[in-house]
Design a protein around this motif. Sequence first.
Motif, PDB file in Angstrom:
ATOM      1  N   VAL A 169      -7.536  47.453  53.285  1.00 41.83           N
ATOM      2  CA  VAL A 169      -7.286  46.475  54.344  1.00 41.83           C
ATOM      3  C   VAL A 169      -8.629  45.970  54.844  1.00 41.83           C
ATOM      4  O   VAL A 169      -9.423  46.724  55.403  1.00 41.83           O
ATOM      5  N   GLN A 170      -8.893  44.700  54.604  1.00 39.45           N
ATOM      6  CA  GLN A 170     -10.108  44.055  55.084  1.00 39.45           C
ATOM      7  C   GLN A 170      -9.756  43.123  56.243  1.00 39.45           C
ATOM      8  O   GLN A 170      -8.585  42.887  56.541  1.00 39.45           O
ATOM      9  N   GLY A 171     -10.784  42.589  56.884  1.00 43.66           N
ATOM     10  CA  GLY A 171     -10.579  41.615  57.945  1.00 43.66           C
ATOM     11  C   GLY A 171     -10.980  40.226  57.500  1.00 43.66           C
ATOM     12  O   GLY A 171     -11.887  40.067  56.676  1.00 43.66           O
ATOM     13  N   ILE A 172     -10.296  39.218  58.006  1.00 37.48           N
ATOM     14  CA  ILE A 172     -10.685  37.814  57.814  1.00 37.48           C
ATOM     15  C   ILE A 172     -11.350  37.344  59.097  1.00 37.48           C
ATOM     16  O   ILE A 172     -10.801  37.514  60.197  1.00 37.48           O
ATOM     17  N   TYR A 173     -12.522  36.747  58.959  1.00 41.89           N
ATOM     18  CA  TYR A 173     -13.336  36.330  60.096  1.00 41.89           C
ATOM     19  C   TYR A 173     -13.718  34.857  59.937  1.00 41.89           C
ATOM     20  O   TYR A 173     -13.496  34.261  58.879  1.00 41.89           O
ATOM     21  N   GLN A 246     -12.686  45.300  61.078  1.00 39.59           N
ATOM     22  CA  GLN A 246     -13.113  45.611  62.434  1.00 39.59           C
ATOM     23  C   GLN A 246     -12.077  45.059  63.405  1.00 39.59           C
ATOM     24  O   GLN A 246     -11.233  44.226  63.036  1.00 39.59           O
ATOM     25  N   ASP A 247     -12.157  45.489  64.643  1.00 38.66           N
ATOM     26  CA  ASP A 247     -11.141  45.106  65.632  1.00 38.66           C
ATOM     27  C   ASP A 247     -11.114  43.617  65.932  1.00 38.66           C
ATOM     28  O   ASP A 247     -10.100  43.104  66.409  1.00 38.66           O
ATOM     29  N   ASP A 248     -12.223  42.903  65.686  1.00 34.33           N
ATOM     30  CA  ASP A 248     -12.293  41.496  66.070  1.00 34.33           C
ATOM     31  C   ASP A 248     -11.941  40.534  64.942  1.00 34.33           C
ATOM     32  O   ASP A 248     -12.183  39.328  65.056  1.00 34.33           O
ATOM     33  N   CYS A 249     -11.349  41.024  63.854  1.00 31.89           N
ATOM     34  CA  CYS A 249     -10.953  40.110  62.784  1.00 31.89           C
ATOM     35  C   CYS A 249      -9.797  39.228  63.253  1.00 31.89           C
ATOM     36  O   CYS A 249      -9.052  39.586  64.173  1.00 31.89           O
ATOM     37  N   LEU A 250      -9.642  38.080  62.628  1.00 32.32           N
ATOM     38  CA  LEU A 250      -8.554  37.166  62.960  1.00 32.32           C
ATOM     39  C   LEU A 250      -7.257  37.583  62.267  1.00 32.32           C
ATOM     40  O   LEU A 250      -6.185  37.584  62.871  1.00 32.32           O
ATOM     41  N   ASP A 251      -7.380  37.910  60.991  1.00 41.48           N
ATOM     42  CA  ASP A 251      -6.243  38.343  60.187  1.00 41.48           C
ATOM     43  C   ASP A 251      -6.641  39.576  59.389  1.00 41.48           C
ATOM     44  O   ASP A 251      -7.827  39.858  59.201  1.00 41.48           O
ATOM     45  N   TYR A 252      -5.637  40.270  58.878  1.00 43.58           N
ATOM     46  CA  TYR A 252      -5.865  41.331  57.906  1.00 43.58           C
ATOM     47  C   TYR A 252      -5.695  40.746  56.507  1.00 43.58           C
ATOM     48  O   TYR A 252      -4.797  39.931  56.281  1.00 43.58           O
ATOM     49  N   PHE A 253      -6.532  41.179  55.587  1.00 48.50           N
ATOM     50  CA  PHE A 253      -6.388  40.802  54.180  1.00 48.50           C
ATOM     51  C   PHE A 253      -6.167  42.097  53.406  1.00 48.50           C
ATOM     52  O   PHE A 253      -7.071  42.907  53.266  1.00 48.50           O
ATOM     53  N   VAL A 254      -4.946  42.276  52.926  1.00 51.52           N
ATOM     54  CA  VAL A 254      -4.539  43.520  52.271  1.00 51.52           C
ATOM     55  C   VAL A 254      -4.522  43.331  50.761  1.00 51.52           C
ATOM     56  O   VAL A 254      -3.982  42.352  50.249  1.00 51.52           O
ATOM     57  N   THR A 255      -5.107  44.292  50.060  1.00 53.83           N
ATOM     58  CA  THR A 255      -5.003  44.385  48.601  1.00 53.83           C
ATOM     59  C   THR A 255      -4.347  45.718  48.289  1.00 53.83           C
ATOM     60  O   THR A 255      -4.895  46.780  48.612  1.00 53.83           O
TER      61      THR A 255
END
Length: 260
Positions: A169-173, A246-255
Amino acid sequence: MIALLKTAERTSHTSFINNYVFQRHVFAYKAIPLEHVAGRHVLELGSGEGYGIQLLSRYSARYLALDKHKPFAEFLPVNASFEQCDLPDLSRIPDNTFDTIVCFQVIEHIKDDHTLLREARRVLKPGGTMFLTTPNRLTSLTRNPFHVREYLPAEMKALIRTHFAISEVQGIYGNDRVMSYYQENKKSVEAITRFDILNLQYRLSAVLLRGPYTLMNNINRWLLVKKMADVTVNIEHKDFFRQHLQDDCLDYFVTAVKEQ
């Protein structure tokens, strides 16, 4: 004229007041490594306006898009097809059918999110990959009545790990341009919601809130265009990026990968 959105989320590239939303969606499709699409059998869960059909199907061997509503695309490529479907029901699809699944900004609308992921894993081929995005509850500006729920970072990771042993699970910023828009949007929303002294945005049923939410959301975006048109109109998908969660991401990017 302000074009009202059915979901106040998915929007056409022709709607300049919603350019930020459109580019945020496009980024997710662009972020899929091409090797997961080229020559593969791809399933999109919740195709919305048809972004995936337009952006990805040209590379795939087969592209099947599912949604409750038919996309606005005038025609489909020869290797692409669309079927109406009430997610999370994928019973019509046999086990181990698709190499890749795309599920962008959908799971927050699905009441039974576990069934959606369980079914997605079932129809993936062994070694197949699902790509999923959904908003970060910590950076949402207000309650979205079109969403059944939004997830905290730990909740998102726990949900995915329940169904996929191999996952990230990554974050989109967003860059400075995106975040300047986000901050102005946040100020505008706070200026509106300060009048909600009875906290109706959280107390009203979702059905009653959808109309006012959509109206105010579009008025707010229109005002943002007038206030900062150069930023709003010029945001591109390249202004978004993904990295460590991180907590301030806009969206989650899941692989998420189905074991061999």
